[in-house]
Design a protein around this motif. Structure first.
Motif, PDB file in Angstrom:
ATOM      1  N   THR A 180       6.703  -0.738   6.408  1.00 39.54           N
ATOM      2  CA  THR A 180       7.839  -1.727   6.186  1.00 39.54           C
ATOM      3  C   THR A 180       8.288  -1.307   4.577  1.00 39.54           C
ATOM      4  O   THR A 180       9.554  -1.527   4.593  1.00 39.54           O
ATOM      5  N   ARG A 181       7.371  -1.138   3.917  1.00 44.13           N
ATOM      6  CA  ARG A 181       7.712  -0.707   2.411  1.00 44.13           C
ATOM      7  C   ARG A 181       8.924   0.428   2.568  1.00 44.13           C
ATOM      8  O   ARG A 181       9.676   0.897   1.949  1.00 44.13           O
ATOM      9  N   ALA A 182       8.353   1.706   3.289  1.00 45.69           N
ATOM     10  CA  ALA A 182       9.030   2.691   3.168  1.00 45.69           C
ATOM     11  C   ALA A 182      10.408   2.461   3.820  1.00 45.69           C
ATOM     12  O   ALA A 182      11.290   3.285   3.446  1.00 45.69           O
ATOM     13  N   LYS A 183      10.383   1.705   4.868  1.00 45.88           N
ATOM     14  CA  LYS A 183      11.885   1.363   5.272  1.00 45.88           C
ATOM     15  C   LYS A 183      12.711   0.837   4.634  1.00 45.88           C
ATOM     16  O   LYS A 183      13.864   1.046   4.521  1.00 45.88           O
ATOM     17  N   LEU A 194      -2.718   8.562  12.865  1.00 47.48           N
ATOM     18  CA  LEU A 194      -1.446   9.613  12.701  1.00 47.48           C
ATOM     19  C   LEU A 194      -0.429   9.063  11.956  1.00 47.48           C
ATOM     20  O   LEU A 194       0.372   9.870  11.209  1.00 47.48           O
ATOM     21  N   ALA A 195      -0.082   7.791  12.027  1.00 52.56           N
ATOM     22  CA  ALA A 195       0.998   7.074  11.214  1.00 52.56           C
ATOM     23  C   ALA A 195       0.665   7.395   9.704  1.00 52.56           C
ATOM     24  O   ALA A 195       1.729   7.903   9.107  1.00 52.56           O
ATOM     25  N   GLN A 212      -2.578  -1.992   6.918  1.00 49.62           N
ATOM     26  CA  GLN A 212      -2.229  -1.433   5.798  1.00 49.62           C
ATOM     27  C   GLN A 212      -1.089  -0.387   6.017  1.00 49.62           C
ATOM     28  O   GLN A 212      -0.140  -0.182   5.318  1.00 49.62           O
ATOM     29  N   VAL A 213      -1.284   0.231   7.031  1.00 43.47           N
ATOM     30  CA  VAL A 213      -0.319   1.253   7.469  1.00 43.47           C
ATOM     31  C   VAL A 213       1.139   0.479   7.871  1.00 43.47           C
ATOM     32  O   VAL A 213       2.393   1.315   7.636  1.00 43.47           O
ATOM     33  N   GLU A 214       0.962  -0.308   8.532  1.00 42.66           N
ATOM     34  CA  GLU A 214       2.061  -1.342   8.826  1.00 42.66           C
ATOM     35  C   GLU A 214       2.935  -1.611   7.598  1.00 42.66           C
ATOM     36  O   GLU A 214       3.980  -1.574   7.666  1.00 42.66           O
ATOM     37  N   ALA A 215       2.131  -2.327   6.779  1.00 45.47           N
ATOM     38  CA  ALA A 215       2.872  -2.688   5.474  1.00 45.47           C
ATOM     39  C   ALA A 215       3.387  -1.623   4.626  1.00 45.47           C
ATOM     40  O   ALA A 215       4.635  -1.781   4.483  1.00 45.47           O
ATOM     41  N   ALA A 216       2.849  -0.388   4.665  1.00 49.95           N
ATOM     42  CA  ALA A 216       3.310   0.762   4.152  1.00 49.95           C
ATOM     43  C   ALA A 216       4.865   1.261   4.947  1.00 49.95           C
ATOM     44  O   ALA A 216       5.821   1.683   4.207  1.00 49.95           O
TER      45      ALA A 216
END
Length: 468
Positions: A450-453, A165-166, A444-448
């Motif tokens: 972090t980038r989005a933040k 969902l994330a 990959q979602v965790e990394a995305a």
């Protein structure tokens, strides 16, 4: 009092003409910007010696008094005075006497109204970017809270492959980031000063356009006077940007409407953002996303309307261009209202994780992974695709999902299957197997996220630097 332009005329304006051509009913929204521009203009007139400095000071004080009355709702606007410029100028003259008539030296309503709209859209561009950021932050919050929530991903509104969902929510964060980027880029073309172009050819007075630009915080001035009074590209660009934002909100709205239905049951919107039925007591209707979805059309219409107005206009100013404002104001209000509601609606949205997991467990969205499994065993993909197609058909005919099949049933379709197939078919494995940049694997979602933040933080800095 007679018209401020009435010296050349021998007859009064027909009342119907006055009512038809007057813009004060809507351009009064530019009142603060009009005073703001006039304050910078009169400061320049005094500095350049075009009018005595004491007259400039008197006019400036009078303008501030008029602005106070505007903010208090005490200034009455009159259709007979046509537009916001002449209403304010008459109020100024009433406040300070005939010296107020010197304010209009070296300018025209043509470059004045263009300046007002640049000031208006400059402020709203920053404000709307801030609202987009708040929606991004709400989506990021839900994404972070649902890093382990799996739901079916869809193509053609048919279940395709399981995803986090994330990951799904971050897709909208990416859409909104493009929207923010467009607003930030268009800001450069909004933040240019047209004042000093006069009616179309400039002015005979020794004005200092760059001084006015500096006073108003503009980055530069229009290079060509004809272009300065004719240009409405910056409004078209704003309307186009707003249309794309509404398209994105409409797509998200559609999913919220679907997901909150009994048939999906993936989410529940907070009661504060829903309404009921006057006849059916059990109803809880997702009116906010439905209305945002509906209002998207009016924003598109405002864009097409202005493009149509501009398509055959000769240089420089034409009365047709009065039609540039109502759609702009309406779009600002529509987009502002939608964004103000969307962020808290997303923030308070309840995610029904168990229902999402149940949906994933009861479909064939892990079929691609079995095909990939056979490929790793040496079977060409096209053959593997056909094998799994027949396997899925078998499951449908026997009312079984893939994880329900026995190893013997798997091997009846291919001897390459082994007991590790059950690990491959687990939703977590299916999701995490897509461990590519931009994929739905948790890492990959965790990394995305972090980038989005980090990107959101940069946007916050940009907003802080351009507010006020």
């Amino acid at each position: 009092m007679s018209k401020l332009w009435g010296g050349r005329f021998t007859k009064p304006t027909n009342q119907l003409v006055e009512e038809y051509t007057a813009s004060i009913l809507f351009d009064k929204e530019l009142a603060e910007e009009d005073v703001q521009g006039s304050l910078a203009h009169v400061a320049m007139l005094g500095k350049c010696g075009i009018i005595p400095e004491e007259d400039a000071a008197t006019i400036a004080n009078g303008l501030r008094s008029v602005l106070t009355r505007i903010r208090a709702g005490e200034l009455a606007f009159h259709v007979g005075d046509e537009d916001i410029h002449m209403n304010i100028e008459k109020a100024l003259i009433a406040e300070v006497g005939p010296v107020g008539g010197k304010l209009h030296t070296g300018r025209s309503r043509n470059d004045q109204v263009a300046t007002d709209m640049h000031l208006y859209l400059r402020k709203r561009t920053v404000e709307l970017t801030g609202l987009l950021l708040k929606l991004q932050e709400a989506l990021l919050g839900q994404a972070e809270a649902n890093l382990d929530t799996i739901l079916p991903g869809y193509t053609h509104l048919q279940r395709a492959q399981p995803i986090l969902l994330a990951h799904h929510l971050l897709a909208y964060v990416s859409m909104l980031e493009r929207d923010i980027s467009r607003f930030k880029d268009s800001y450069k073309r909004v933040n240019v000063l047209p004042l000093g172009a006069g009616a179309l050819a400039g002015t005979t007075f020794p004005i200092d356009r760059h001084f006015v630009a500096s006073e108003l915080g503009f980055d530069g001035v229009y290079e060509n006077s004809l272009d300065a009074v004719s240009d409405r590209d910056f409004i078209v660009e704003f309307l186009a940007n707003a249309s794309l934002v509404m398209a994105h909100l409409s797509r998200l709205s559609e999913e919220l409407v679907l997901w909150s239905s009994t048939e999906f049951g993936f989410i529940e919107l907070d009661d504060a953002f829903c309404t009921g039925s006057s006849i059916m007591p059990q109803k809880k209707n997702p009116d906010v996303p439905e209305l945002v979805r509906g209002k998207t059309g009016r924003v598109y219409g405002n864009l097409v309307g202005l493009l149509t107005v501009l398509k055959s206009l000769p240089l420089a100013y034409n009365k047709d261009m009065q039609e540039d404002k109502e759609g702009m104001f309406d779009t600002v209000r529509t987009l502002e209202g939608a964004l103000q509601l969307f962020a808290p609606m997303i923030d308070t949205m309840k995610v029904r994780k168990e229902r999402m997991r149940q949906a994933v467990n009861q479909d064939f969205s892990n079929a691609t992974d079995i095909a990939d499994y056979l490929v790793t065993k040496g079977l060409p993909f096209r053959q593997a695709h056909e094998v799994i197609g027949r396997l899925v058909l078998y499951g449908i005919q026997h009312d079984k999902f893939l994880l329900d099949l026995t190893l013997e049933e798997f091997r009846s379709f291919s001897e390459l299957f082994d007991k590790d197939i059950y690990t491959v078919l687990e939703p977590e494995h299916v999701v995490n197997a897509r461990n590519v940049y931009g994929g739905t694997a948790r890492v990959q979602v965790e990394a995305a996220l972090t980038r989005a933040k980090k990107t959101a933080s940069v946007t916050a800095e940009w907003i802080a630097a351009h507010e006020g």
